[in-house]
Write a protein that holds these residues in place. Structure first.
Motif, PDB file in Angstrom:
ATOM      1  N   ALA A  68       0.801  -1.229   0.000  1.00  0.00           N
ATOM      2  CA  ALA A  68       0.000   0.000   0.000  1.00  0.00           C
ATOM      3  C   ALA A  68       0.831   1.275   0.000  1.00  0.00           C
ATOM      4  O   ALA A  68       0.321   2.346  -0.330  1.00  0.00           O
ATOM      5  CB  ALA A  68      -0.938   0.005   1.205  1.00  0.00           C
ATOM      6  N   ASN A  69       2.116   1.181   0.342  1.00  0.00           N
ATOM      7  CA  ASN A  69       2.969   2.368   0.377  1.00  0.00           C
ATOM      8  C   ASN A  69       3.820   2.533  -0.872  1.00  0.00           C
ATOM      9  O   ASN A  69       4.736   3.366  -0.905  1.00  0.00           O
ATOM     10  CB  ASN A  69       3.883   2.317   1.608  1.00  0.00           C
ATOM     11  CG  ASN A  69       3.101   2.430   2.905  1.00  0.00           C
ATOM     12  OD1 ASN A  69       2.113   3.157   2.974  1.00  0.00           O
ATOM     13  ND2 ASN A  69       3.539   1.713   3.926  1.00  0.00           N
ATOM     14  N   ARG A  70       3.554   1.761  -1.907  1.00  0.00           N
ATOM     15  CA  ARG A  70       4.325   1.893  -3.141  1.00  0.00           C
ATOM     16  C   ARG A  70       3.982   3.205  -3.858  1.00  0.00           C
ATOM     17  O   ARG A  70       2.857   3.699  -3.724  1.00  0.00           O
ATOM     18  CB  ARG A  70       4.048   0.705  -4.066  1.00  0.00           C
ATOM     19  CG  ARG A  70       4.719  -0.586  -3.611  1.00  0.00           C
ATOM     20  CD  ARG A  70       4.355  -1.750  -4.501  1.00  0.00           C
ATOM     21  NE  ARG A  70       5.102  -2.963  -4.125  1.00  0.00           N
ATOM     22  CZ  ARG A  70       4.883  -4.171  -4.635  1.00  0.00           C
ATOM     23  NH1 ARG A  70       3.919  -4.329  -5.562  1.00  0.00           N
ATOM     24  NH2 ARG A  70       5.608  -5.204  -4.259  1.00  0.00           N
ATOM     25  N   PRO A  71       4.926   3.750  -4.633  1.00  0.00           N
ATOM     26  CA  PRO A  71       4.680   5.043  -5.306  1.00  0.00           C
ATOM     27  C   PRO A  71       3.513   5.020  -6.286  1.00  0.00           C
ATOM     28  O   PRO A  71       2.911   6.066  -6.547  1.00  0.00           O
ATOM     29  CB  PRO A  71       6.005   5.302  -6.046  1.00  0.00           C
ATOM     30  CG  PRO A  71       7.021   4.504  -5.311  1.00  0.00           C
ATOM     31  CD  PRO A  71       6.296   3.282  -4.829  1.00  0.00           C
ATOM     32  N   ASN A  72       3.192   3.847  -6.837  1.00  0.00           N
ATOM     33  CA  ASN A  72       2.070   3.760  -7.778  1.00  0.00           C
ATOM     34  C   ASN A  72       0.726   3.783  -7.064  1.00  0.00           C
ATOM     35  O   ASN A  72      -0.314   3.917  -7.706  1.00  0.00           O
ATOM     36  CB  ASN A  72       2.179   2.474  -8.608  1.00  0.00           C
ATOM     37  CG  ASN A  72       2.196   1.218  -7.756  1.00  0.00           C
ATOM     38  OD1 ASN A  72       2.859   1.165  -6.726  1.00  0.00           O
ATOM     39  ND2 ASN A  72       1.478   0.192  -8.184  1.00  0.00           N
ATOM     40  N   VAL A  73       0.747   3.701  -5.735  1.00  0.00           N
ATOM     41  CA  VAL A  73      -0.488   3.629  -4.954  1.00  0.00           C
ATOM     42  C   VAL A  73      -0.709   4.901  -4.137  1.00  0.00           C
ATOM     43  O   VAL A  73      -1.840   5.421  -4.073  1.00  0.00           O
ATOM     44  CB  VAL A  73      -0.466   2.401  -4.011  1.00  0.00           C
ATOM     45  CG1 VAL A  73      -1.700   2.393  -3.114  1.00  0.00           C
ATOM     46  CG2 VAL A  73      -0.381   1.109  -4.820  1.00  0.00           C
ATOM     47  N   ASP A  74       0.342   5.402  -3.517  1.00  0.00           N
ATOM     48  CA  ASP A  74       0.166   6.485  -2.536  1.00  0.00           C
ATOM     49  C   ASP A  74       0.159   7.889  -3.146  1.00  0.00           C
ATOM     50  O   ASP A  74       0.174   8.884  -2.417  1.00  0.00           O
ATOM     51  CB  ASP A  74       1.228   6.391  -1.438  1.00  0.00           C
ATOM     52  CG  ASP A  74       2.655   6.550  -1.954  1.00  0.00           C
ATOM     53  OD1 ASP A  74       2.823   6.964  -3.116  1.00  0.00           O
ATOM     54  OD2 ASP A  74       3.599   6.262  -1.198  1.00  0.00           O
ATOM     55  N   GLY A  75       0.146   7.995  -4.475  1.00  0.00           N
ATOM     56  CA  GLY A  75       0.007   9.291  -5.113  1.00  0.00           C
ATOM     57  C   GLY A  75       1.302   9.943  -5.548  1.00  0.00           C
ATOM     58  O   GLY A  75       1.286  10.987  -6.218  1.00  0.00           O
ATOM     59  N   ARG A  76       2.447   9.374  -5.208  1.00  0.00           N
ATOM     60  CA  ARG A  76       3.710   9.978  -5.612  1.00  0.00           C
ATOM     61  C   ARG A  76       3.918   9.924  -7.125  1.00  0.00           C
ATOM     62  O   ARG A  76       4.532  10.814  -7.709  1.00  0.00           O
ATOM     63  CB  ARG A  76       4.872   9.289  -4.892  1.00  0.00           C
ATOM     64  CG  ARG A  76       5.046   9.730  -3.447  1.00  0.00           C
ATOM     65  CD  ARG A  76       6.178   8.976  -2.796  1.00  0.00           C
ATOM     66  NE  ARG A  76       5.813   7.590  -2.488  1.00  0.00           N
ATOM     67  CZ  ARG A  76       6.691   6.628  -2.200  1.00  0.00           C
ATOM     68  NH1 ARG A  76       7.988   6.897  -2.232  1.00  0.00           N
ATOM     69  NH2 ARG A  76       6.287   5.403  -1.908  1.00  0.00           N
ATOM     70  N   LEU A  77       3.421   8.854  -7.762  1.00  0.00           N
ATOM     71  CA  LEU A  77       3.523   8.723  -9.217  1.00  0.00           C
ATOM     72  C   LEU A  77       2.132   8.420  -9.773  1.00  0.00           C
ATOM     73  O   LEU A  77       1.514   7.426  -9.402  1.00  0.00           O
ATOM     74  CB  LEU A  77       4.487   7.590  -9.592  1.00  0.00           C
ATOM     75  CG  LEU A  77       5.961   7.803  -9.228  1.00  0.00           C
ATOM     76  CD1 LEU A  77       6.766   6.533  -9.504  1.00  0.00           C
ATOM     77  CD2 LEU A  77       6.556   8.975  -9.996  1.00  0.00           C
ATOM     78  N   ASP A  78       1.647   9.290 -10.658  1.00  0.00           N
ATOM     79  CA  ASP A  78       0.326   9.055 -11.234  1.00  0.00           C
ATOM     80  C   ASP A  78       0.413   8.125 -12.438  1.00  0.00           C
ATOM     81  O   ASP A  78       1.509   7.795 -12.921  1.00  0.00           O
ATOM     82  CB  ASP A  78      -0.350  10.368 -11.617  1.00  0.00           C
ATOM     83  CG  ASP A  78       0.468  11.185 -12.616  1.00  0.00           C
ATOM     84  OD1 ASP A  78       1.071  10.590 -13.527  1.00  0.00           O
ATOM     85  OD2 ASP A  78       0.498  12.425 -12.479  1.00  0.00           O
ATOM     86  N   GLY A  79      -0.750   7.702 -12.924  1.00  0.00           N
ATOM     87  CA  GLY A  79      -0.813   6.752 -14.025  1.00  0.00           C
ATOM     88  C   GLY A  79      -0.140   7.251 -15.287  1.00  0.00           C
ATOM     89  O   GLY A  79       0.539   6.484 -15.990  1.00  0.00           O
TER      90      GLY A  79
END
Length: 293
Positions: A84-95
Motif C-alpha cells: 500500500a505504500n508503493r509510489p504507484n499507490v500512494d500518489g507519488r507517481l500518477d498513471g
C-alpha cells in the motif's frame, strides 16, 4: 538560483520515486546471467561496446516490465497492506507518469536492440510482449510464477544473441535454469500474499494449493534449475570451475529452502539477499573458468 535548486530537488525526488517503483537494485537477478551468456558466447571478454548495450538493454527491459506491473496492479496493490505504500499507490507517481516511463523504456530497449544486430531487433517486440504479459497472468492462471521465470529467463538468450546472433543449445539450457530458479523463489515470495490472493480471487500456487504444496513445487523447480545449469556447463564445454558454480548453486538454493521452511518471516532475506549473491557468484566463477581455460 533558488528556483533551479527546487527544480533539481524535485527531479531527484521523482527519480527516487521511480527507483522505488521498479526496485532498481533488484536488477542483480538478471544482469549476471546476461553477462554469463555473453562471456561464454565470446569465450571471454566481449567488448566495452556490447557491455554498454547489454546493460542498457537489460535495465530498460526490466524497467518496462516493472512499470507495466506497477501500472496494472495499482488497484490490487492499494488493497494489500504489504504494497500500500508503493509510489504507484500512494500518489507519488500518477498513471500518466508511469505510462510515459513504460513507453520511454520500451523505445530505449528497441533502439538498443536495433544497434546490437538484426536478430536482437527482430526479437525485441516479442520480448516486450512476454515481459508485459506477466502482470496480467495472476488474474486467470497460477502459471504466473512460471511466466515471471520466463521473463527473466530471456536474459541469457538476449546475451548470446547480442554476441553471436545465434541461439545455441547451451544458452537454452542456461535459460531453462534461470526460468526454474526464478519461478522457484517467486513461489516462496508469494507465500506472503497467500491469504490476500484468496480474498481477491487472484491466482497463485500458494492460494490454490497451500503452503506445503508450494514448498514442494518450489524445491522441485530449484532442483530442475540446478540440473539445467549442470547440462549448460556440459553443452557449452566449460570446465570444473563452471561445474562448481552449477553445483554450488544447488547448495545455495538448499539453504534458501531451509531458511523459508524454518521461518516464513525470512522470506525477504531468502528472496533478495540469497538470490542476489547466487547470480553474482555464478558469474564470477564462470569468468574464472574462462580465464583458466
Amino acid at each position: 538560483m533558488m528556483i533551479k535548486g527546487n527544480n533539481v530537488q524535485r527531479l531527484l525526488k521523482k527519480a527516487k520515486d521511480f527507483n522505488e517503483l521498479v526496485m532498481f537494485e533488484h536488477s542483480v537477478f538478471s544482469l549476471p546471467f546476461i553477462f554469463i551468456a555473453m562471456i561464454v558466447a565470446a569465450n571471454g571478454w566481449f567488448g566495452s561496446w556490447l557491455l554498454l548495450l547489454g546493460v542498457l538493454a537489460a535495465l530498460s527491459a526490466r524497467n518496462f516490465a516493472m512499470g507495466v506491473n506497477r501500472y496494472a496492479d495499482r488497484e490490487i496493490d492499494a488493497k494489500n497492506p504489504r504494497t500500500a505504500n508503493r509510489p504507484n499507490v500512494d500518489g507519488r507517481l500518477d498513471g500518466v507518469s508511469i505510462l510515459i516511463f513504460i513507453g520511454v523504456n520500451a523505445v530505449i530497449f528497441i533502439v538498443v536492440a536495433y544497434m546490437i544486430n538484426s536478430l536482437a531487433f527482430a526479437l525485441s517486440i516479442p520480448i516486450l510482449f512476454v515481459l508485459g504479459s506477466y502482470s496480467y497472468f495472476k488474474r486467470f492462471s497460477s502459471l504466473a510464477h512460471v511466466i515471471l521465470g520466463i521473463s527473466l529467463g530471456l536474459a541469457p538468450i538476449a546475451g548470446v544473441v547480442a554476441v553471436s546472433a545465434t541461439i545455441p543449445l547451451w544458452s537454452v539450457l542456461l535459460s531453462l535454469g534461470v526460468i526454474f530458479w526464478v519461478a522457484g523463489f517467486d513461489l516462496l515470495y508469494s507465500l506472503q500474499d497467500m491469504d490476500f490472493d484468496k480474498e481477491q480471487n487472484l491466482h497463485s500456487i500458494p492460494s490454490k494449493y497451500g503452503p506445503e504444496a508450494t514448498l514442494f513445487i518450489s524445491a522441485l523447480f530449484h532442483a530442475l534449475a540446478v540440473l539445467f545449469w549442470v547440462l549448460f556447463v556440459w553443452a557449452a564445454g566449460l570446465g570444473v570451475i563452471a561445474l562448481s558454480a552449477a553445483l554450488g548453486s544447488g547448495a545455495v538454493l538448499y539453504y534458501e529452502q531451509m531458511l523459508v521452511r524454518k521461518d516464513f518471516t525470512q522470506i525477504d532475506r531468502a528472496f533478495f539477499t540469497v538470490n542476489g549473491y547466487l547470480g553474482i557468484a555464478f558469474m564470477i566463477l564462470i569468468i574464472l573458468d574462462r580465464m583458466m581455460a
